[in-house]
Design a protein around this motif. Structure first.
Motif, PDB file in Angstrom:
ATOM      1  N   PRO A  14      39.193  47.140  42.550  1.00 46.11           N
ATOM      2  CA  PRO A  14      38.414  45.899  42.681  1.00 46.11           C
ATOM      3  C   PRO A  14      37.593  45.577  41.441  1.00 46.11           C
ATOM      4  N   ALA A  15      37.319  46.600  40.623  1.00 45.05           N
ATOM      5  CA  ALA A  15      36.517  46.380  39.419  1.00 45.05           C
ATOM      6  C   ALA A  15      37.314  45.722  38.302  1.00 45.05           C
ATOM      7  N   PHE A  16      38.641  45.759  38.387  1.00 41.84           N
ATOM      8  CA  PHE A  16      39.460  45.168  37.324  1.00 41.84           C
ATOM      9  C   PHE A  16      39.371  43.648  37.434  1.00 41.84           C
ATOM     10  N   PRO A  17      39.092  42.958  36.337  1.00 45.04           N
ATOM     11  CA  PRO A  17      38.741  41.529  36.413  1.00 45.04           C
ATOM     12  C   PRO A  17      39.919  40.580  36.603  1.00 45.04           C
ATOM     13  N   THR A  18      40.546  40.652  37.776  1.00 47.92           N
ATOM     14  CA  THR A  18      41.583  39.677  38.120  1.00 47.92           C
ATOM     15  C   THR A  18      41.035  38.565  39.008  1.00 47.92           C
ATOM     16  N   GLY A  19      39.844  38.757  39.540  1.00 44.34           N
ATOM     17  CA  GLY A  19      39.271  37.772  40.449  1.00 44.34           C
ATOM     18  C   GLY A  19      39.807  37.866  41.850  1.00 44.34           C
ATOM     19  N   GLY A  20      40.438  39.005  42.211  1.00 47.74           N
ATOM     20  CA  GLY A  20      41.025  39.146  43.527  1.00 47.74           C
ATOM     21  C   GLY A  20      40.029  39.001  44.663  1.00 47.74           C
ATOM     22  N   TYR A  21      38.781  39.367  44.406  1.00 49.07           N
ATOM     23  CA  TYR A  21      37.746  39.275  45.445  1.00 49.07           C
ATOM     24  C   TYR A  21      37.527  37.841  45.925  1.00 49.07           C
ATOM     25  N   ALA A  22      37.961  36.865  45.145  1.00 53.35           N
ATOM     26  CA  ALA A  22      37.726  35.460  45.478  1.00 53.35           C
ATOM     27  C   ALA A  22      38.775  34.897  46.433  1.00 53.35           C
ATOM     28  N   TYR A  23      39.772  35.707  46.798  1.00 55.69           N
ATOM     29  CA  TYR A  23      40.864  35.212  47.631  1.00 55.69           C
ATOM     30  C   TYR A  23      40.927  35.983  48.947  1.00 55.69           C
ATOM     31  N   SER A  24      41.190  35.250  50.036  1.00 54.01           N
ATOM     32  CA  SER A  24      41.376  35.893  51.335  1.00 54.01           C
ATOM     33  C   SER A  24      42.800  35.716  51.852  1.00 54.01           C
ATOM     34  N   HIS A  25      43.645  35.038  51.099  1.00 53.47           N
ATOM     35  CA  HIS A  25      45.046  34.845  51.472  1.00 53.47           C
ATOM     36  C   HIS A  25      45.164  34.132  52.819  1.00 53.47           C
ATOM     37  N   GLY A  26      44.268  33.187  53.045  1.00 49.20           N
ATOM     38  CA  GLY A  26      44.281  32.432  54.298  1.00 49.20           C
ATOM     39  C   GLY A  26      43.540  33.108  55.437  1.00 49.20           C
ATOM     40  N   LEU A  27      43.084  34.339  55.230  1.00 46.76           N
ATOM     41  CA  LEU A  27      42.418  35.070  56.309  1.00 46.76           C
ATOM     42  C   LEU A  27      41.084  34.419  56.682  1.00 46.76           C
ATOM     43  N   GLU A  28      40.446  33.754  55.735  1.00 48.26           N
ATOM     44  CA  GLU A  28      39.180  33.093  56.037  1.00 48.26           C
ATOM     45  C   GLU A  28      39.371  32.019  57.110  1.00 48.26           C
ATOM     46  N   VAL A  29      40.470  31.308  57.057  1.00 46.23           N
ATOM     47  CA  VAL A  29      40.744  30.283  58.072  1.00 46.23           C
ATOM     48  C   VAL A  29      40.913  30.924  59.440  1.00 46.23           C
ATOM     49  N   VAL A  30      41.652  32.015  59.498  1.00 46.26           N
ATOM     50  CA  VAL A  30      41.861  32.724  60.763  1.00 46.26           C
ATOM     51  C   VAL A  30      40.515  33.140  61.352  1.00 46.26           C
ATOM     52  N   MET A  31      39.625  33.654  60.516  1.00 47.95           N
ATOM     53  CA  MET A  31      38.325  34.102  60.992  1.00 47.95           C
ATOM     54  C   MET A  31      37.445  32.922  61.362  1.00 47.95           C
ATOM     55  N   ALA A  32      37.523  31.841  60.574  1.00 42.57           N
ATOM     56  CA  ALA A  32      36.719  30.656  60.872  1.00 42.57           C
ATOM     57  C   ALA A  32      37.134  30.019  62.193  1.00 42.57           C
TER      58      ALA A  32
END
Length: 214
Positions: A14-32
């Motif tokens: 997670p520390a490697f700077p790809t910005g992966g932390y900014a994506y939920s792959h649509g999971l945020e919608v499922v949770m919302a």
């Protein structure tokens, strides 16, 4: 200790700077939309791994690791297979950031690619990559993919840390199975049926409040 393994772990952390932390792959919608249980979210993540972008990325990565792989053609295929513009942005932006950082660290000339192809080019370039089994590289890539989704669930749902880690651990056999299959697969074997995840990614932009990009 093999430093190649440590290098791969660093690239996929997670520390490697790809910005992966900014994506939920649509999971945020499922949770919302109301799914907050560990059981339900685990099922969503397993579906993406087995039948969605997880397996597709695994095959693309394995193919990119093969000797003499046509990296440009695989990158074009990866982009064409992205089911939505959100998914395309996710894989291309992360892949470009990955290639840029590895190039800066190693002095190699690495072009911006879709993420699995970028990882495959960096790890498998003859004479300059990592001396690791293909199945191991693919499994660690999938583990990082799943871990990022579990982290998204932990931040949004929220799940407790222990429950989240249990969820990730329970996915290890799934990850191992997919990685083993990806090693023997060809490009024509890629197919996805995780349409719910694709639709969730498309609906993400309609959320009034968003934490993640997708």
């Amino acid at each position: 200790m093999r430093t190649d393994l440590l290098t791969l772990v660093q690239w996929l952390s997670p520390a490697f700077p790809t910005g992966g932390y900014a994506y939920s792959h649509g999971l945020e919608v499922v949770m919302a939309e109301g799914e907050r249980s560990g059981h339900g979210l685990r099922a969503c993540i397993e579906t993406v791994l087995r039948f969605g972008s997880g397996r597709a990325d695994a095959v693309l990565l394995a193919l990119a690791l093969r000797q003499g792989a046509d990296i440009a053609a695989l990158d074009a295929a990866a982009r064409a297979m992205a089911g939505t513009k959100e998914r395309l942005s996710e894989t291309v932006e992360q892949g470009a950031a990955f290639a840029r950082t590895v190039a800066a660290l190693t002095g190699r000339n690495l072009s911006a690619r879709a993420l699995p192809v970028a990882v495959g080019e960096a790890a498998g370039n003859a004479g300059a990559g990592l001396d690791l089994p293909v199945e191991e590289i693919v499994a660690l890539y999938l583990h990082a993919f799943a871990a990022n989704l579990v982290a998204a669930a932990t931040r949004f749902a929220p799940l407790g840390q222990t429950e989240a880690q249990g969820m990730l651990a329970s996915l290890h056999p799934v990850i191992a199975t997919i990685a083993a299959g990806a090693v023997m697969a060809e490009l024509d074997d890629i197919g996805t049926s995780a349409f719910g995840a694709e639709l969730a990614a498309m609906r993400h932009e309609e959320l009034d409040v968003r934490i993640f990009k997708t």
